[in-house]
Design a protein around this motif. Structure first.
Motif, PDB file in Angstrom:
ATOM      1  N   TRP A 158      40.493  25.857  88.778  1.00 48.82           N
ATOM      2  CA  TRP A 158      39.917  24.668  88.148  1.00 48.82           C
ATOM      3  C   TRP A 158      38.877  24.084  89.105  1.00 48.82           C
ATOM      4  O   TRP A 158      39.078  24.113  90.330  1.00 48.82           O
ATOM      5  CB  TRP A 158      40.983  23.597  87.915  1.00 48.82           C
ATOM      6  N   PHE A 159      37.791  23.539  88.593  1.00 48.77           N
ATOM      7  CA  PHE A 159      36.804  22.896  89.474  1.00 48.77           C
ATOM      8  C   PHE A 159      36.184  21.704  88.758  1.00 48.77           C
ATOM      9  O   PHE A 159      36.183  21.639  87.516  1.00 48.77           O
ATOM     10  CB  PHE A 159      35.713  23.890  89.899  1.00 48.77           C
ATOM     11  N   ALA A 160      35.652  20.767  89.542  1.00 47.76           N
ATOM     12  CA  ALA A 160      34.999  19.587  88.962  1.00 47.76           C
ATOM     13  C   ALA A 160      34.214  18.849  90.035  1.00 47.76           C
ATOM     14  O   ALA A 160      34.430  19.040  91.237  1.00 47.76           O
ATOM     15  CB  ALA A 160      36.028  18.640  88.334  1.00 47.76           C
ATOM     16  N   SER A 161      33.329  17.976  89.570  1.00 48.84           N
ATOM     17  CA  SER A 161      32.556  17.133  90.483  1.00 48.84           C
ATOM     18  C   SER A 161      33.413  16.056  91.122  1.00 48.84           C
ATOM     19  O   SER A 161      33.100  15.591  92.222  1.00 48.84           O
ATOM     20  CB  SER A 161      31.395  16.457  89.735  1.00 48.84           C
ATOM     21  N   GLU A 162      34.470  15.647  90.408  1.00 49.53           N
ATOM     22  CA  GLU A 162      35.285  14.543  90.907  1.00 49.53           C
ATOM     23  C   GLU A 162      36.759  14.809  90.678  1.00 49.53           C
ATOM     24  O   GLU A 162      37.154  15.567  89.782  1.00 49.53           O
ATOM     25  CB  GLU A 162      34.890  13.235  90.201  1.00 49.53           C
TER      26      GLU A 162
END
Length: 603
Positions: A158-162
């Motif tokens: 999983w990845f995200a900016s925040e």
């Protein structure tokens, strides 16, 4: 500038829906989109929230795929040398569908693969999916201006900016990270790659994460930004003129925009030089104005200097009341106890309300050119070792003195008690004792020891070239750890909470690399720290700006954590520690609005 998120793995999960987009919407209020890609046994879901700055049309929307459909990208940031890179791609036969700067990454990736990252001069976090191999790549710019966080478990990523977007996706957090929370109580921020959660990790600056069904690996795509071991001598006059030219070029590159640009002004050397170099290209300046007393910190002088600069440079100024800072937790889910975050958020809120999407700021100048008082004293710290006498002096000063001056003298005495120059410097930067931290976290002092919280700093410090000066070592340490962990992190979260992109021209990659080859003699000259930018400011802006004593971007200490018992380390440090302790307590109680975080257990 945007918000990105995604999940990749071997199973079909629920589509990234409103919860994830809602967690990113403040970063990209102009448009939101999700997309699913299936490659063999790999299923990838990508989410994108757009803040349209270059190419305002739908052509710049993401996720964006390469001409043959092999590569799909979600990208957050700005590529300042994109016009030149676009020409390279076009000459190689690639056709562009938009004028959006980030599209060059896709075409360069088709030609170079991950090596394309070495060609970029900009601020970015990017995810690239390869439909042929099923690989996913995550990368972050060399200085860590833009954030990117990820989690892995059971063959999925999983990845995200925040952080908030990762929590909305249900990424496995792994519970509270005790060392990270102890670091927060030490520095008021958490160094990469740690986060408040043991299972969530920041992609480190200048690195690329390669994920496959068999696992992931992390590698550097560019050389670390280390100072030159034996820099050549330079003529000081030539260095001033070279800085003038290089800074002007850097600012010009960062004026790339299809929307109006403003500047975040403090009246200090760094933001004033950015303001001067941008000239008529900025339509307004924003600064904090304190109406009430700021004690002996003299923070109200910033607004007075900005008024004089407005008259000189002809730019209208909006004065934002420091008292308007909300004190609310960051919407991103991050932890910041430095009031600079809240002040930057207050400016960004006002700028967004006035219709601005882009602000220039002076972040990074101090780290490149020895602007902090701790840089000025670092040559002494590298040689002065008082042992037990230093500890006794600290206790006497703490007992008899008061205010910022006494606090700083106590810090110097404590630093001088250390034999190791690295530890001496870290004492200057640490806001609490192991006992303070253990009391808040309910753990042992060993678990919250200096060795534990300084570990990332130590790794970076020990990897620096042996032949560089101690001044250069501590500056490189701050460029690699402090700047992305605090200065750039709080600016990003504060501004993007209101859909505003903050650009940092001092951290233009060409300017940074030039600065790392300068000798100490033009950094500190005639006992004058930050000599080079100050000399330039005296010539092209105003001697008033160049001669001003440095002021932190801060709230008056007596306004911080009112009603809470301060920490053991003096006036400002004690109050800031009290604020950090209250934030940790709220975080561990789950009051941030995200999932409940268990309090770290006692052992």
């Amino acid at each position: 500038m945007c918000g990105i998120a995604g999940h990749v793995g071997g199973r079909v999960v629920a589509p990234l829906a409103d919860g994830v987009l809602d967690a990113l919407r403040h970063r990209g209020p102009d448009a939101q989109r999700t997309e699913r890609r299936t490659t063999g046994s790999v299923v990838a879901d990508l989410a994108f929230a757009r803040l349209a700055i270059l190419d305002l049309s739908d052509a710049g929307q993401q996720p964006m795929s390469s001409e043959d459909g092999r590569f799909t990208m979600v990208f957050n940031g700005e590529i300042y040398n994109s016009p030149a890179l676009r020409g390279i791609c076009e000459r190689a036969g690639h056709r562009f569908r938009s004028a959006m700067d980030g599209e060059v990454i896709l075409h360069l990736w088709e030609m170079e693969g991950p090596s394309a990252l070495q060609l970029l001069n900009g601020i970015f976090a990017v995810a690239v999916l390869d439909a042929v191999t099923g690989e996913l790549f995550l990368a972050r710019d060399p200085l860590g201006v833009k954030p990117l966080i990820y989690a892995e478990a059971d063959g999925e990523l999983w990845f995200a900016s925040e952080l908030g977007a990762l929590l909305a996706m249900g990424a496995p957090t792994g519970g509270a990270d005790l060392v990270a929370l102890a670091q927060f109580l030490s520095f008021l921020w958490i160094p990469d790659p740690r986060t408040p959660y043991a299972g969530l990790h920041g992609v480190e600056p200048g690195t690329v994460v390669r994920w496959t069904r068999d696992g992931s690996s992390v590698s550097r795509y560019c050389e670390p930004l280390h100072p030159t071991e034996s820099p050549p001598a330079v003529d000081p006059e030539d260095a001033v003129e070279e800085l003038r030219s290089r800074l002007t070029d850097a600012v010009r590159r960062q004026l790339l925009s299809d929307v109006p640009i403003a500047v975040m002004a403090s009246g200090g050397v760094d933001s004033s030089l950015i303001w001067w170099a941008a000239g008529d290209s900025v339509e307004r300046a924003y600064t904090i104005d304190w109406a009430g007393t700021t004690g002996g910190e003299r923070l109200s002088e910033d607004a007075a200097t900005v008024r004089a600069l407005s008259d000189l440079l002809g730019t209208p100024v909006t004065y934002v009341a420091g008292e308007d800072a909300s004190g609310d937790p960051p919407r991103s889910g991050d932890l910041f106890a430095d009031p600079a975050h809240d002040l930057a958020r207050t400016i960004s809120r006002r700028a967004a309300g006035d219709g601005f999407k882009v602000l220039l700021c002076g972040q990074g100048g101090d780290e490149l050119f020895a602007g902090y008082r701790r840089h000025h004293i670092s040559p002494i710290l590298g040689q002065l070792h008082l042992g037990g006498l230093g500890m006794k002096a600290e206790r006497v000063i703490a007992r008899c003195g008061s205010g910022l001056g006494a606090e700083y003298l106590a810090r110097l005495a404590r630093a001088a008690s250390e034999r190791d120059p690295f530890a001496s410097y870290m004492q200057i930067c640490t806001y609490s004792t192991a006992a303070d931290r253990a009391r808040v976290l309910g753990c042992t002092e060993q678990e919250a020891s200096n060795d534990a919280v300084w570990r990332q700093h130590r790794v970076v410090f020990d990897a620096l070239p042996a032949g560089v000066s101690f001044l250069r070592k501590v500056m490189a340490l701050e460029l690699a750890v402090y700047l992305p962990g605090l200065g750039l992190a709080y600016i990003d979260r504060a501004s993007m909470e209101h859909g505003v992109e903050v650009r940092v021209p001092w951290l233009d990659l060409e300017l940074v690399r030039w600065s790392l080859a300068l000798p100490d003699s033009v950094l500190i000259r005639g006992q004058r720290a930050k000599w080079l930018p100050k000399e330039l400011a005296a010539r092209v802006v105003s001697p008033q700006v160049a001669l001003r004593a440095k002021r932190g971007f801060a709230a008056p200490a007596h306004r911080v954590a009112v009603g809470r018992a301060p920490g053991s380390r003096g006036f400002r440090q004690g109050r800031y520690f009290a604020l950090a302790a209250s934030i940790v307590e709220r975080h561990c109680a789950g009051a941030s609005g995200h999932e409940r975080v268990p309090r770290p257990p006692s052992t």
